[in-house]
Design an enzyme around this catalytic site. Structure first.
Site, mmCIF file in Angstrom:
data_model
loop_
_atom_site.group_PDB
_atom_site.id
_atom_site.type_symbol
_atom_site.label_atom_id
_atom_site.label_comp_id
_atom_site.label_asym_id
_atom_site.label_seq_id
_atom_site.Cartn_x
_atom_site.Cartn_y
_atom_site.Cartn_z
ATOM 1 N N LEU A 1 0.826 -1.204 0.000
ATOM 2 C CA LEU A 1 0.000 0.000 0.000
ATOM 3 C C LEU A 1 0.862 1.258 0.000
ATOM 4 O O LEU A 1 0.593 2.206 -0.755
ATOM 5 C CB LEU A 1 -0.929 -0.017 1.217
ATOM 6 C CG LEU A 1 -1.863 1.181 1.394
ATOM 7 C CD1 LEU A 1 -2.712 1.412 0.153
ATOM 8 C CD2 LEU A 1 -2.756 0.958 2.623
ATOM 9 N N TYR A 2 1.890 1.273 0.813
ATOM 10 C CA TYR A 2 2.759 2.443 0.899
ATOM 11 C C TYR A 2 3.473 2.691 -0.419
ATOM 12 O O TYR A 2 3.494 3.818 -0.928
ATOM 13 C CB TYR A 2 3.770 2.242 2.030
ATOM 14 C CG TYR A 2 4.701 3.406 2.241
ATOM 15 C CD1 TYR A 2 4.207 4.646 2.623
ATOM 16 C CD2 TYR A 2 6.073 3.262 2.091
ATOM 17 C CE1 TYR A 2 5.060 5.725 2.830
ATOM 18 C CE2 TYR A 2 6.934 4.330 2.295
ATOM 19 C CZ TYR A 2 6.426 5.561 2.667
ATOM 20 O OH TYR A 2 7.279 6.619 2.865
ATOM 21 N N ALA A 3 4.051 1.639 -0.990
ATOM 22 C CA ALA A 3 4.775 1.789 -2.255
ATOM 23 C C ALA A 3 3.835 2.225 -3.365
ATOM 24 O O ALA A 3 4.195 3.055 -4.210
ATOM 25 C CB ALA A 3 5.466 0.476 -2.617
#
Length: 250
Positions: free
Chosen positions: A158-160
């Protein structure tokens, strides 16, 4: 003030999420190089006030604005409030972000909404608002992550994804605003020693081993790249990804 410092002399900057870590280091660095600086914060008012004191100690004006970038209205309104406080806006540093990590199966729709609202929508809306107020020579600088170029293990989906969206946004902004002399760039930090990810923390050794230099960076090393892009020296750099990651992507 030295020649490098004069490159941002008299400019006005907004650094989102500027109460700690890379954001705080960037706000103070810009002030030391001659800029008036507004910062946003959500909960850490004391920390934000301390950053303002450091800005003022550098002889510049500082403004702390409570604004939640995950709120669409607040993300855009923070830009107008910064202009009201400083009189103009020359530099926007999109630093604020949510670093939610976890196994793919554990991430909920609410997690996705929160991360995308802050890391993507909030950055878009702040950039959109800034672009309407900047004159020729304006700068939009976004803080990405080394995980857009190399994801070393599970848990970062999700962060990437959210930070990778900012690469496309940056390149599109560069094309959209180039005719007006406004640049847009993205800086990808590697592991950096902050309160959220300390260099002596439980995961630090593994992160250091992923870099070519074998160490964490410090926040001012990222801030120095932002200051370069914000100053006259960065006037011909736009649509670029610049890594300050100790060779994480090497």
């Amino acid at each position: 003030m030295d020649l490098e410092a004069s490159m941002t002399d008299g400019k006005a900057a907004l650094v989102t999420g500027g109460s700690r870590g890379i954001g705080a280091a960037t706000a103070v660095r810009l002030a030391r190089e001659g800029a008036d600086v507004a910062i946003t914060y959500v909960r850490e008012k004391e920390a934000a006030d301390e950053v303002v004191r450091r800005i003022e100690a550098a002889g510049r004006r500082g403004v702390a604005l409570r604004a939640d970038s995950s709120d669409a209205a607040e993300a855009a309104e923070a830009v107008g409030r910064a202009v009201a406080g400083l009189g103009r806006l020359d530099v926007l540093v999109n630093n604020v972000g949510v670093g939610l990590l976890g196994p793919l199966g554990s991430l909920t729709p609410a997690d996705v909404d929160r991360v995308l609202a802050t890391n993507v929508r909030g950055v878009f809306l702040a950039s959109q608002a800034a672009a309407t107020r900047m004159e020729r020579g304006g700068r939009i600088i976004t803080i990405g992550t080394c995980m857009t170029q190399r994801v070393p293990g599970p848990g970062g989906t999700l962060y990437a994804m959210s930070k990778s969206a900012l690469i496309g946004l940056t390149k599109a902004l560069a094309r959209e605003l180039g005719a007006r002399g406004i640049t847009a760039n993205i800086v990808h930090p590697g592991p950096v020693d902050t309160a959220m990810n300390p260099a002596d923390g439980p995961y630090a050794q593994a992160q250091s081993a992923l870099t070519a230099l074998g160490r964490f960076g410090v926040a001012d090393e990222v801030a120095s790249m932002v200051a370069y892009l914000a100053g006259d020296g960065g006037s011909y750099v736009t649509g670029a990804e610049l890594s300050v990651d100790g060779g994480h992507a090497a």
